[in-house]
Scaffold this motif. Structure first.
Motif, mmCIF file in Angstrom:
data_model
loop_
_atom_site.group_PDB
_atom_site.id
_atom_site.type_symbol
_atom_site.label_atom_id
_atom_site.label_comp_id
_atom_site.label_asym_id
_atom_site.label_seq_id
_atom_site.Cartn_x
_atom_site.Cartn_y
_atom_site.Cartn_z
ATOM 1 N N TRP A 3 0.833 -1.227 -0.009
ATOM 2 C CA TRP A 3 0.075 0.020 -0.123
ATOM 3 C C TRP A 3 0.758 1.286 -0.006
ATOM 4 C CZ3 TRP A 3 -1.803 2.731 4.837
ATOM 5 C CH2 TRP A 3 -2.744 3.638 4.393
ATOM 6 N N ARG A 4 1.987 1.377 0.739
ATOM 7 C CA ARG A 4 2.946 2.567 0.748
ATOM 8 C C ARG A 4 3.520 2.636 -0.380
ATOM 9 N NH1 ARG A 4 1.497 5.272 4.920
ATOM 10 N NH2 ARG A 4 1.283 4.006 6.867
ATOM 11 N N TYR A 5 3.884 1.706 -1.257
ATOM 12 C CA TYR A 5 4.407 1.980 -2.744
ATOM 13 C C TYR A 5 3.449 2.698 -3.554
ATOM 14 C CZ TYR A 5 8.339 -1.123 -2.137
ATOM 15 O OH TYR A 5 9.611 -1.916 -1.605
ATOM 16 N N TRP A 6 2.024 2.025 -3.453
ATOM 17 C CA TRP A 6 1.107 2.692 -4.472
ATOM 18 C C TRP A 6 0.562 4.016 -3.796
ATOM 19 C CZ3 TRP A 6 -1.026 0.373 -8.944
ATOM 20 C CH2 TRP A 6 -0.348 -0.488 -9.390
ATOM 21 N N LEU A 7 0.788 4.186 -2.763
ATOM 22 C CA LEU A 7 0.330 5.335 -1.914
ATOM 23 C C LEU A 7 1.361 6.502 -2.627
ATOM 24 C CD1 LEU A 7 -1.768 7.038 -0.273
ATOM 25 C CD2 LEU A 7 -0.150 6.403 1.586
ATOM 26 N N GLU A 8 2.658 6.326 -2.455
ATOM 27 C CA GLU A 8 3.404 7.339 -2.960
ATOM 28 C C GLU A 8 3.497 7.581 -4.351
ATOM 29 O OE1 GLU A 8 5.021 9.119 -1.142
ATOM 30 O OE2 GLU A 8 4.603 8.059 0.975
ATOM 31 N N GLY A 9 3.048 6.561 -5.076
ATOM 32 C CA GLY A 9 2.662 6.543 -6.564
ATOM 33 C C GLY A 9 3.908 6.781 -7.510
ATOM 34 N N GLY A 10 3.629 6.803 -8.866
ATOM 35 C CA GLY A 10 4.713 6.951 -9.799
ATOM 36 C C GLY A 10 5.184 5.755 -10.221
ATOM 37 N N SER A 11 5.692 5.572 -11.481
ATOM 38 C CA SER A 11 6.151 4.298 -11.815
ATOM 39 C C SER A 11 7.370 3.498 -11.165
ATOM 40 C CB SER A 11 6.705 4.576 -13.405
ATOM 41 O OG SER A 11 5.841 4.999 -14.167
ATOM 42 N N GLU A 12 8.323 4.339 -10.641
ATOM 43 C CA GLU A 12 9.326 3.720 -9.860
ATOM 44 C C GLU A 12 8.873 2.959 -8.692
ATOM 45 O OE1 GLU A 12 9.188 6.737 -10.964
ATOM 46 O OE2 GLU A 12 10.747 7.030 -12.265
ATOM 47 N N ASN A 13 7.844 3.732 -8.080
ATOM 48 C CA ASN A 13 7.340 3.005 -6.620
ATOM 49 C C ASN A 13 6.508 1.706 -7.180
ATOM 50 O OD1 ASN A 13 8.237 4.212 -4.510
ATOM 51 N ND2 ASN A 13 7.081 6.034 -4.964
ATOM 52 N N VAL A 14 5.705 1.924 -8.187
ATOM 53 C CA VAL A 14 5.027 0.711 -8.685
ATOM 54 C C VAL A 14 5.656 -0.429 -9.153
ATOM 55 C CG1 VAL A 14 3.267 -0.163 -10.630
ATOM 56 C CG2 VAL A 14 2.875 1.877 -9.178
ATOM 57 N N ALA A 15 6.845 -0.226 -9.947
ATOM 58 C CA ALA A 15 7.862 -1.006 -10.418
ATOM 59 C C ALA A 15 8.461 -1.826 -9.155
ATOM 60 C CB ALA A 15 8.719 -0.670 -11.332
ATOM 61 N N ALA A 16 8.766 -0.969 -8.147
ATOM 62 C CA ALA A 16 9.463 -1.569 -6.869
ATOM 63 C C ALA A 16 8.485 -2.462 -5.982
ATOM 64 C CB ALA A 16 9.765 -0.477 -6.082
ATOM 65 N N SER A 17 6.975 -2.102 -6.067
ATOM 66 C CA SER A 17 6.023 -3.155 -5.287
ATOM 67 C C SER A 17 5.806 -4.202 -6.096
ATOM 68 C CB SER A 17 4.551 -2.145 -5.418
ATOM 69 O OG SER A 17 4.247 -2.388 -6.530
ATOM 70 N N LEU A 18 5.856 -4.270 -7.426
ATOM 71 C CA LEU A 18 5.858 -5.668 -8.059
ATOM 72 C C LEU A 18 7.137 -6.489 -7.845
ATOM 73 C CD1 LEU A 18 4.360 -4.230 -11.631
ATOM 74 C CD2 LEU A 18 3.023 -5.559 -9.499
ATOM 75 N N SER A 19 8.268 -6.056 -7.649
ATOM 76 C CA SER A 19 9.376 -6.517 -7.476
ATOM 77 C C SER A 19 9.315 -6.952 -6.195
ATOM 78 C CB SER A 19 10.728 -5.660 -7.391
ATOM 79 O OG SER A 19 10.843 -5.244 -9.110
ATOM 80 N N PHE A 20 8.711 -6.465 -5.153
ATOM 81 C CA PHE A 20 8.831 -6.853 -3.758
ATOM 82 C C PHE A 20 7.745 -8.223 -3.620
ATOM 83 C CE2 PHE A 20 6.118 -6.564 0.167
ATOM 84 C CZ PHE A 20 6.919 -6.746 1.039
ATOM 85 N N LEU A 21 6.426 -8.002 -4.418
ATOM 86 C CA LEU A 21 5.445 -8.974 -4.358
ATOM 87 C C LEU A 21 6.298 -10.295 -4.842
ATOM 88 C CD1 LEU A 21 2.411 -7.059 -4.942
ATOM 89 C CD2 LEU A 21 2.968 -8.171 -2.973
ATOM 90 N N ALA A 22 6.918 -10.091 -6.135
ATOM 91 C CA ALA A 22 7.498 -11.221 -6.724
ATOM 92 C C ALA A 22 8.438 -12.088 -6.124
ATOM 93 C CB ALA A 22 8.255 -10.946 -8.032
ATOM 94 N N THR A 23 9.018 -11.248 -5.092
ATOM 95 C CA THR A 23 10.091 -11.860 -4.309
ATOM 96 C C THR A 23 9.269 -12.301 -2.823
ATOM 97 O OG1 THR A 23 11.776 -10.087 -4.725
ATOM 98 C CG2 THR A 23 11.984 -11.177 -2.687
ATOM 99 N N GLU A 24 8.411 -11.802 -2.389
ATOM 100 C CA GLU A 24 7.726 -12.340 -1.325
ATOM 101 C C GLU A 24 6.831 -13.574 -1.220
ATOM 102 O OE1 GLU A 24 7.972 -11.454 2.071
ATOM 103 O OE2 GLU A 24 9.745 -10.271 1.544
ATOM 104 N N VAL A 25 6.218 -13.257 -2.566
ATOM 105 C CA VAL A 25 4.924 -14.022 -2.831
ATOM 106 C C VAL A 25 5.197 -15.149 -4.026
ATOM 107 C CG1 VAL A 25 2.518 -14.116 -3.419
ATOM 108 C CG2 VAL A 25 3.281 -12.261 -1.915
ATOM 109 N N LEU A 26 5.841 -14.933 -5.140
ATOM 110 C CA LEU A 26 6.048 -15.610 -6.318
ATOM 111 C C LEU A 26 7.417 -16.479 -6.256
ATOM 112 C CD1 LEU A 26 4.694 -13.466 -8.935
ATOM 113 C CD2 LEU A 26 3.523 -14.819 -7.446
ATOM 114 N N GLY A 27 8.169 -16.451 -5.217
ATOM 115 C CA GLY A 27 9.465 -16.982 -5.023
ATOM 116 C C GLY A 27 10.638 -16.663 -5.887
#
Length: 735
Positions: free
Chosen positions: A140-164
């Motif tokens: 939520w913090r990534y998306w709340l701050e917004g912008g393409s860089e934060n959204v890309a970081a949120s996807l990388s974080f989720l891929a690491t935490e959830v998708l292995g």
């Protein structure tokens, strides 16, 4: 209707039917209702490393019907390993879709993250997530701050935490919630004009309308100063407005939605705008499509009308025009979705820039040089109906305005001493009354000037005018009114009903005659009016054919008035019709009081009837033998006044009903004369008005008669009681 969303032109929320989204399955699915989120997500895809898991995205507005949600769930969501949903408005906004997503995740063993679409925590939403609270909060913090860089970081974080997967992950980049936006061109000029826009649009690069607007203002010699904000309720927003705009700008163009005032308070707080002390123009960035707007007589859809017109009106903003609409920026092949963005409509941008410029010019022109026009309604078109404002003594009010203007410094060489004298002056010259056409013409618009202007109108408008009223007049066109120095007092021209009596006053499709348009053209181009005041409810300019809101260049209120500052004294108890002028003619509504209120009382035979009723009640107690005689007198007056049609007066019950009827008549609230603008009622009128206003309850307070009844210990409400009931015995001792 079954429709694939990715058709050319983008999805339009005003369209009906079921939408089936055609997408290939992917490990990650992102659902949001914000086009700015999708824009940032499209930019983020360019920043992700090669081989990153596939991502699909969709706008929740395309998944509103249960059938479309079920279809998308079976084709896309069931194949996903991670579903990310960003909801603005809480669980109720997409309740069915959320339940379907939860069921899919439970059955497939995938992961679900649900988060609010704004900066307010929503634990009910987050509770539906299947990941830990720490993971959901960081996303939520990534998306709340917004912008393409934060959204890309949120996807990388989720891929690491959830998708292995293993990707380098940075912390959310904190971007200012408020800040200055610098458009592609940064012109310098004077005076300055403020522009307010959303932070999300800056982050998503969705600023074309603002960029076009700044360029248009620069061409007019103005300097735009742009401030972005995450929202009007941002805690630091008021101070930022004071710091960046206070004492520096002449007008503020607000492209944000909603209202600054909180509607859950007793009195909406608009002190910030009042302290800023400049006109605030509401500039509409529509969420609909331009083709739908162009084809619609209503103009804006319900969502736009609520967010971008009705709520901003609570703040007192001046409604201007829609300068942009949603259009497809690109069809992103990786997300398999349309990325929408605002696309400016250049002629609407030019209109708003002209309107802002005219407000600046009005503010900067010394009072001794300003030129104003006061317009009086005239319907039907007879001298006896001149200046017929509803509830307003319009001639006297116009005299009050003239006196106030002269006292302020306007050069007005002579003033009428009364409303009657003003009407006498007006009817000495040419008017729209049949006999008035025989009087001398005071001023006129040259036929050649009108024909040249007419030739610049859109072809469709020229055709409509010629079909209805023929070619432009070959002779000069009279302009009815008086020039009193810097102020012109004019009579609004006939709408055209007098020429075709079969038409009614509010016919929406009757185009105005040439003389009507020539009148307003003369005001703008010949007299040089810098502002127009329509005095009193109501004239007919705001009822001319065209869109209901967000007018186009083909709408007749705009053709007649143009980008003119517009003021409208209007009776306070009819906001519905005042909204017409606000939304269709950029009017600043100046509320005035209703006429003084008083009680109807009884007079003549009805007063005598009340006296006899009182005498009858007294006789019942003291001298019952007189009752038949008094009853006969009551029956005779009732027959004379035709009350026998309501009461046969043969029973005590009917006498009680007649007594209650007389009480209701006596207590009825009626108006006592007309209001005069800027003048408080005096003497008995003021007393009666205050008593009438105090009789009825307000927010958290009793009405006057209710308070008296309560003090006297009566367990009944005088406003709702049956007046034929016996008089109650007070439960307190009266002194």
């Amino acid at each position: 209707m079954h429709r694939i969303a990715a058709v050319p032109g983008g999805w339009d929320p005003s369209q009906s039917g079921v939408i089936f989204l055609e997408q290939d399955p992917a490990p990650v699915v992102v659902l949001t209702a914000a086009d700015t989120d999708l824009g940032a997500l499209a930019g983020a895809m360019q920043l992700l490393p090669q081989g990153f898991p596939a991502v699909r995205a969709a706008n929740l507005l395309q998944l509103q019907q249960p059938l479309s949600i079920d279809d998308y769930a079976e084709k896309v969501l069931r194949q996903a390993r991670l579903i990310l949903i960003r909801l603005l408005g809480g669980r109720a906004y997409w309740s069915y879709g959320l339940e379907v997503a939860k069921q899919v995740v439970a059955e497939e063993g995938s992961h679900l993250i649900v988060m609010p679409g704004d900066d307010r925590p929503d634990w009910d939403l987050v509770s539906h997530s299947t990941v830990s609270l720490a993971v959901a909060d960081r996303v939520w913090r990534y998306w709340l701050e917004g912008g393409s860089e934060n959204v890309a970081a949120s996807l990388s974080f989720l891929a690491t935490e959830v998708l292995g997967c293993v990707y380098p992950v940075g912390d959310p980049q904190v971007l200012p919630r408020l800040g200055m936006y610098t458009p592609p061109t940064t012109p310098r000029g004077d005076p300055a004009v403020g522009i307010l826009l959303y932070r999300a649009h800056v982050l998503a690069g969705n600023t074309e309308p603002v960029d076009q607007l700044t360029a248009a203002l620069a061409r007019r010699g103005l300097q735009p100063i742009c401030l972005y904000t995450s929202g009007l309720q941002e805690p630091n927003f008021p101070q930022a407005i004071r710091d960046h705009f206070g004492g520096q700008i002449e007008v503020l163009l607000n492209t944000t939605s909603f209202s600054l005032a909180r509607l859950d308070s007793d009195q909406p707080d608009v002190s910030l705008w009042q302290a800023l002390d400049v006109p605030v123009l509401q500039v509409i960035l529509s969420g609909g499509s331009q083709p739908s707007w162009q084809a619609s007589r209503r103009g804006l859809g319900a969502r736009d009308l609520a967010m971008n017109v009705a709520l901003p009106e609570v703040d007192g903003r001046i409604v201007s025009r829609a300068v942009s609409f949603k259009a497809v920026r690109q069809v992103d092949p990786r997300l398999q979705t349309e990325v929408m963005a605002y696309e400016a409509v250049l002629d609407r941008v030019e209109f708003v820039a002209d309107l802002a410029t005219n407000w600046v010019r009005l503010r900067r022109t010394p009072i001794s040089e300003r030129r104003l026009a006061l317009i009086l309604a005239n319907y039907p078109n007879r001298d006896g109906r001149l200046a017929n404002g509803v509830g307003l003594d319009t001639p006297a009010s116009c005299g009050q305005i003239l006196q106030a203007l002269q006292a302020t410094g306007y050069r007005i060489p002579w003033l009428p001493q009364s409303g009657d004298e003003l009407i006498t002056w007006l009817t000495h010259g040419y008017t729209y009354d049949p006999l008035g056409s025989l009087r001398p013409v005071q001023q006129s618009l040259a036929a050649q000037v009108y024909r040249e202007w007419f030739g610049q109108l859109p072809d469709e408008i020229q055709t409509q005018l010629i079909e209805q009223w023929g070619d432009p007049p070959p002779r000069d066109i009279p302009v009815v009114g008086l020039q009193l120095g810097q102020v012109f007092v004019g009579i609004q021209p006939p709408r055209g009903y007098d020429r075709d009596p079969a038409l009614n006053y509010h016919a929406p499709d009757l185009v105005p005659p040439h003389e009507y348009l020539a009148f307003y053209l003369w005001l703008r181009q010949v007299f040089g009016a810098q502002a127009i005041v329509h005095v009193g409810k109501h004239g007919n300019l705001e009822w001319l054919p065209g869109k209901g809101s967000a007018l186009s260049a083909e709408c007749y209120p705009e053709i007649a008035l143009g980008p003119m500052p517009h003021f409208y004294p209007f009776i306070v108890n009819d906001p519905g019709e005042g909204s017409q002028a606000k939304r269709r003619a950029q009017a600043v509504i100046i509320d005035h009081l209703t006429p003084p209120l008083t009680r109807a009382e009884l007079y003549g035979p009805l007063a005598e009837l009340e006296r006899l009723m009182d005498e009858y009640v007294a006789a019942e107690q003291l001298d019952p033998g007189r009752c038949p005689l008094i009853r006969a007198q009551i029956q005779e007056i009732a027959r004379t006044e035709h009350l026998n049609e309501l009461f046969n007066l043969q029973t005590e019950e009917d006498l009680n009903r007649l007594d209650g009827y007389l009480c209701e008549l006596k207590e009825s609230q009626i108006r006592d004369g007309l209001h005069i603008l800027g003048r408080i009622p005096e003497g008995d009128q003021l007393i009666d008005l205050l008593a009438a206003l105090a009789r009825y309850p307000g927010n958290g307070q009793l009405g006057l008669t209710q308070a008296i009844a309560q003090d006297w210990g009566w367990e009944w409400d005088p406003l709702t009681a049956n007046l034929t009931d016996p008089w109650p015995t007070p439960s307190v001792k009266l002194r």
